[in-house]
Design a protein around this motif. Structure first.
Motif, PDB file in Angstrom:
ATOM      1  N   GLN A 188      -5.268   6.373   0.436  1.00 21.25           N
ATOM      2  CA  GLN A 188      -4.426   5.213   0.142  1.00 21.25           C
ATOM      3  C   GLN A 188      -4.809   4.623  -1.207  1.00 21.25           C
ATOM      4  O   GLN A 188      -5.929   4.791  -1.689  1.00 21.25           O
ATOM      5  CB  GLN A 188      -4.613   4.117   1.203  1.00 21.25           C
ATOM      6  CG  GLN A 188      -4.208   4.487   2.602  1.00 21.25           C
ATOM      7  CD  GLN A 188      -4.332   3.297   3.549  1.00 21.25           C
ATOM      8  OE1 GLN A 188      -3.874   2.198   3.250  1.00 21.25           O
ATOM      9  NE2 GLN A 188      -4.946   3.526   4.697  1.00 21.25           N
ATOM     10  N   THR A 189      -3.862   3.924  -1.794  1.00 21.22           N
ATOM     11  CA  THR A 189      -4.147   3.114  -2.969  1.00 21.22           C
ATOM     12  C   THR A 189      -3.154   1.958  -2.988  1.00 21.22           C
ATOM     13  O   THR A 189      -2.202   1.920  -2.188  1.00 21.22           O
ATOM     14  CB  THR A 189      -4.060   3.936  -4.269  1.00 21.22           C
ATOM     15  OG1 THR A 189      -4.651   3.194  -5.342  1.00 21.22           O
ATOM     16  CG2 THR A 189      -2.612   4.267  -4.634  1.00 21.22           C
ATOM     17  N   SER A 190      -3.378   1.017  -3.869  1.00 18.28           N
ATOM     18  CA  SER A 190      -2.548  -0.187  -3.879  1.00 18.28           C
ATOM     19  C   SER A 190      -1.500  -0.127  -4.976  1.00 18.28           C
ATOM     20  O   SER A 190      -1.651   0.590  -5.980  1.00 18.28           O
ATOM     21  CB  SER A 190      -3.427  -1.425  -4.100  1.00 18.28           C
ATOM     22  OG  SER A 190      -4.060  -1.369  -5.367  1.00 18.28           O
ATOM     23  N   ASN A 215       4.058   1.781   2.544  1.00 17.53           N
ATOM     24  CA  ASN A 215       3.768   1.111   3.817  1.00 17.53           C
ATOM     25  C   ASN A 215       4.943   0.209   4.177  1.00 17.53           C
ATOM     26  O   ASN A 215       5.163  -0.833   3.554  1.00 17.53           O
ATOM     27  CB  ASN A 215       2.477   0.286   3.696  1.00 17.53           C
ATOM     28  CG  ASN A 215       2.053  -0.335   5.019  1.00 17.53           C
ATOM     29  OD1 ASN A 215       2.734  -0.179   6.032  1.00 17.53           O
ATOM     30  ND2 ASN A 215       0.939  -1.020   5.016  1.00 17.53           N
ATOM     31  N   GLN A 224       0.829  -1.197   0.000  1.00 13.87           N
ATOM     32  CA  GLN A 224       0.000   0.000   0.000  1.00 13.87           C
ATOM     33  C   GLN A 224       0.873   1.260   0.000  1.00 13.87           C
ATOM     34  O   GLN A 224       1.990   1.261   0.540  1.00 13.87           O
ATOM     35  CB  GLN A 224      -0.901   0.037   1.238  1.00 13.87           C
ATOM     36  CG  GLN A 224      -1.999  -1.013   1.259  1.00 13.87           C
ATOM     37  CD  GLN A 224      -3.053  -0.782   0.218  1.00 13.87           C
ATOM     38  OE1 GLN A 224      -3.165  -1.548  -0.733  1.00 13.87           O
ATOM     39  NE2 GLN A 224      -3.834   0.276   0.370  1.00 13.87           N
TER      40      GLN A 224
END
Length: 785
Positions: free
Chosen positions: A509-511, A561, A494
């Motif tokens: 957030q994004t992946s 992350n 992330q």
């Protein structure tokens, strides 16, 4: 005065049973074997709650909570442990990697010391498997040297496959779900019990299961105490000749039955102890126990010891109400009076009346009244035993023409339809209960089964790798595994607009999905792709697309992350480069559409490669034997801590599955009892007719004809019994479905399977009784000493 008279007459019956010569002893033996089989199963039933409780306690005592989120510092009393459970050929395999960090590290139950790195201690069942030819593939997966055995306190069953393997460097893998640092085993007191009570529908299911499993046992015990009834009645006629009245004669007969039941209690205890000993080496549907688990509840064992002799006396007195024993013979040898139907119908009607108030209650209106449930189901099943003699008598009275074997069978049934009905009563009750339960299970299965959304036609297995495992080499190893058709390896982490190491965390957030070009094409539409490329995918829901749009602007500083489980890493920021190609996200193998960054391996910053969590999705050729074991072995070579999962289209509630497993285990025990008791009953009836069979053979009747007549004598009552059981079972099943507010439906395949199993048991018993029948069909049987 009456008590003294009763005790004197019962005592006289006891003396006749043991002093009646070979005939008396043989009858006592037959009764004792029949009663003993039933008592053994009753004792086993009373021991089940204790066995389940001990299994639960053992399981609780070894809990290690690898998913605990509490961060503990290293100390002399800490242990790092990893959960690496798996399976082998469908059997669960409990595995743990352990690394004690000090001399006072908590010791797992069943261990005297921890194995060193490269060593393992195993359960006795796993040691036997590894030493056998069947364990070849498993030995490849567990490259450790066996240095000890897990003791009984560390296992929940004698056939459990479990091991503890030594490791080093586990602390770097602490992640809060698979690897943890602990100070003790067992459930922490602060967490309380995680178990929840059964909902009303499952509670109803448990009640019905117990009634259905125990009812046939009671029927068989009641039938067993009447073994040898015809010979006994002829002996009692002699007592009338020397002055006893009819009441005294019945009490003496009850005393004989009491003798058989008392010996049956002894036999039952012996059978139970033998079965208890053998239970340590048996496994039924994945469930095994140690003999020490099977300790009956003292109160329930005393209840069985008192109830069985009392039932023997009451059943005998009830059965002899229709038998007139006179000084010169037994009136029952004449054609018996026709049975009445009206009072037999009252039993199932009473059962329906008890269940009727709960129709439509479902799971939303509180618990079902257990007394009404048990009483209603009992009356319906007892109704089978009451109606069957009337049905057999009514049908065989209308059967006449046919061959010699048919006429012999029909005439015998017309003279003693009650004996024939008693023999199949137990199987009829068992089938009726099984049909009702099958309907109930089928009707509510949908409420406890949910779709996973996984496409098992494209993917059959999934392997979750540890952060830092190289995706490319891992994918290559899986692609080279025997039976693997296609490999899709996807990694990810992330990113957000703020640090992940703070309490508030990032707001947006994004992946990030990491994979080679072939695997990226399973999550997005790519026109061209080379290693080193980075893409921005759109096409999820509006909120996800909006968050991805904010974080994928060229020049935007974003945070990766860097947390691993409950361990925080230093922040790492990355500037989004310009010129990233926009692509359209599509549904991945899990059916999810995920907008965000798509990176090929060469595009990932070197510092982040150790934090990528990888998933490998495998399409298999399941015609290859042991293909799943080959995949698991490859996963263990890639990383012993990888987690391998089988994909399924649906998943079922654990509690529902446990109840169903318990039913199947209990049904297997009851079917074994049915078969043994039916065989004893069949042998007793053949012995009663020894002289008749010998006389027929002496007059020239072919043995084939007599064997066929015995087969007809079994087939006709069982066909009628199964038809009645089917009708009662369908009625009970429909009422139970109405009670849980489910749609009434009949799975005819399952219903007919249950009926067929009952018929198969009787057929096997009949075939086993043919050799003794052949020995009895000799003219020498007419000889009298």
């Amino acid at each position: 005065m009456k008590v003294r008279q009763w005790s004197r007459d019962l005592g006289l019956g006891l003396r006749f049973a043991f002093a009646g010569g070979r005939e008396g002893w043989f009858r006592v033996l037959l009764t004792a074997v029949g009663v003993g089989l039933g008592v053994a199963l009753l004792l086993l039933t009373t021991a089940i709650p204790n066995a389940l409780d001990v299994r639960h306690q053992r399981d609780e005592a070894r809990l290690d909570y690898t998913y605990d989120q509490t961060h503990r510092p290293k100390g002399a009393d800490t242990l790092v442990i990893s959960d690496i459970d798996g399976s082998y050929h469908g059997a669960d395999l409990r595995g743990r990697l352990v690394e004690p960090e000090g001399p006072r590290a908590p010791l797992a139950p069943g261990l005297s010391r921890y194995p060193a790195p490269g060593e393992m201690v195993v359960s006795p069942a796993l040691r036997r498997l590894l030493d056998s030819g069947d364990g070849k593939l498993l030995r490849e997966r567990l490259p450790y040297r066996v240095v000890g055995t897990i003791g009984e306190p560390g296992l929940i069953g004698s056939q459990e496959l479990a091991y503890y393997a030594g490791a080093k460097g586990l602390a770097s893998h602490i992640n809060g779900w698979q690897t943890a640092r602990i100070k003790e085993f067992g459930r922490p007191q602060a967490s309380g019990s995680s178990s929840e009570g059964l909902d009303p529908v499952l509670f109803l299911l448990v009640l019905v299961v117990f009634v259905v499993l125990l009812m046939p046992v009671g029927v068989f015990i009641a039938a067993a105490v009447r073994f040898g009834g015809e010979r006994r009645d002829r002996r009692l006629a002699a007592l009338r000749l020397v002055g006893s009245d009819s009441r005294m004669t019945r009490r003496i007969a009850a005393g004989e039955a009491l003798a058989g039941s008392l010996v049956g209690l002894v036999f039952g205890t012996v059978f139970f102890l033998l079965g208890r000993h053998l239970a340590g080496s048996a496994e039924v549907l994945g469930i095994s126990v140690f003999p020490s688990y099977l300790n009956p509840s003292p109160a329930l064992a005393v209840l069985v010891a008192l109830a069985v002799p009392a039932a023997a006396v009451l059943v005998t007195l009830f059965a002899m109400r229709g038998v007139v024993i006179e000084p010169l013979g037994v009136v029952r040898t004449a054609k018996p009076a026709r049975r009445r139907l009206w009072w037999r119908l009252l039993l199932p009607l009473g059962g329906l009346a008890m269940l009727a108030p709960m129709i439509g209650q479902g799971a939303d209106n509180g618990d079902f009244n257990e007394y009404l449930v048990v009483g209603g189901v009992l009356l319906l099943l007892v109704g089978v035993t009451a109606l069957l003699p009337w049905v057999v008598e009514a049908v065989v009275a209308r059967l006449n023409s046919g061959g010699v074997a048919w006429q012999l069978a029909v005439r015998r049934l017309q003279l003693s339809s009650g004996s024939a009905a008693r023999m199949v009563n137990g199987i009829a009750v068992a089938v009726a209960g099984a049909v009702a339960l099958q309907m109930l299970f089928t009707g509510i299965e949908g409420d406890y089964t949910k779709a996973t959304g996984k496409d098992v036609n494209k993917t059959q297995m999934q392997v979750q790798l540890q952060p830092g495992d190289a995706l490319g080499p891992a994918a290559a190893k899986f692609a080279a595994t025997k039976g693997v058709r296609k490999v899709t390896a996807l990694g990810g982490f992330q990113v957000g607009d703020g640090s992940f190491n703070t309490e508030e965390g990032p707001k947006v957030q994004t992946s990030v999905t990491v994979a080679d070009c072939a695997s990226l094409r399973t999550v997005a539409t790519l026109t061209s792709c080379h290693d080193g490329d980075t893409f921005v995918a759109r096409g999820g829901d509006k909120e996800m697309d909006a968050q991805a749009a904010q974080l994928t602007k060229p020049g935007r500083k974003i945070f990766f992350n860097t947390t691993r489980g409950n361990v925080d890493g230093p922040d790492f920021r990355w500037s989004v480069p310009g010129g990233l190609r926009q692509v359209r996200a599509v549904a991945d193998v899990n059916g999810n559409v995920s907008p965000g960054f798509l990176m090929t391996p060469a595009a990932v910053p070197h510092r982040m490669k150790s934090l990528i969590s990888g998933q490998v999705y495998l399409s298999l050729d399941e015609s290859v034997p042991d293909v799943h074991e080959y995949v698991r072995n490859t996963a263990a070579r890639v990383d012993p801590m990888s987690d391998t999962q089988m994909w399924a289209a649906t998943e079922r509630s654990d509690k529902f599955t446990s109840i169903r497993t318990g039913l199947l285990v209990g049904a297997a025990c009851v079917l074994a009892l049915i078969g043994l008791s039916l065989l004893v009953s069949q042998l007793e009836q053949l012995r009663e007719r020894k002289k008749l069979l010998s006389a027929l053979v002496a007059f020239g009747t072919r043995r084939r004809t007599l064997s066929l007549s015995v087969l007809w004598q079994t087939t006709i009552p069982i066909a009628l019994g199964l038809a009645l059981a089917l009708a009662v079972g369908l009625t009970l099943g429909a009422v139970l479905l109405k009670m849980v507010n489910a749609t009434v439906g009949i799975d005819w395949a399952s219903v007919l399977t249950m009926t067929g199993i009952g018929a198969a048991v009787v057929l096997v018993v009949t075939l086993l009784s043919l050799p003794p029948l052949v020995r009895l069909m000799r003219p020498e049987g007419l000889r009298t000493e």
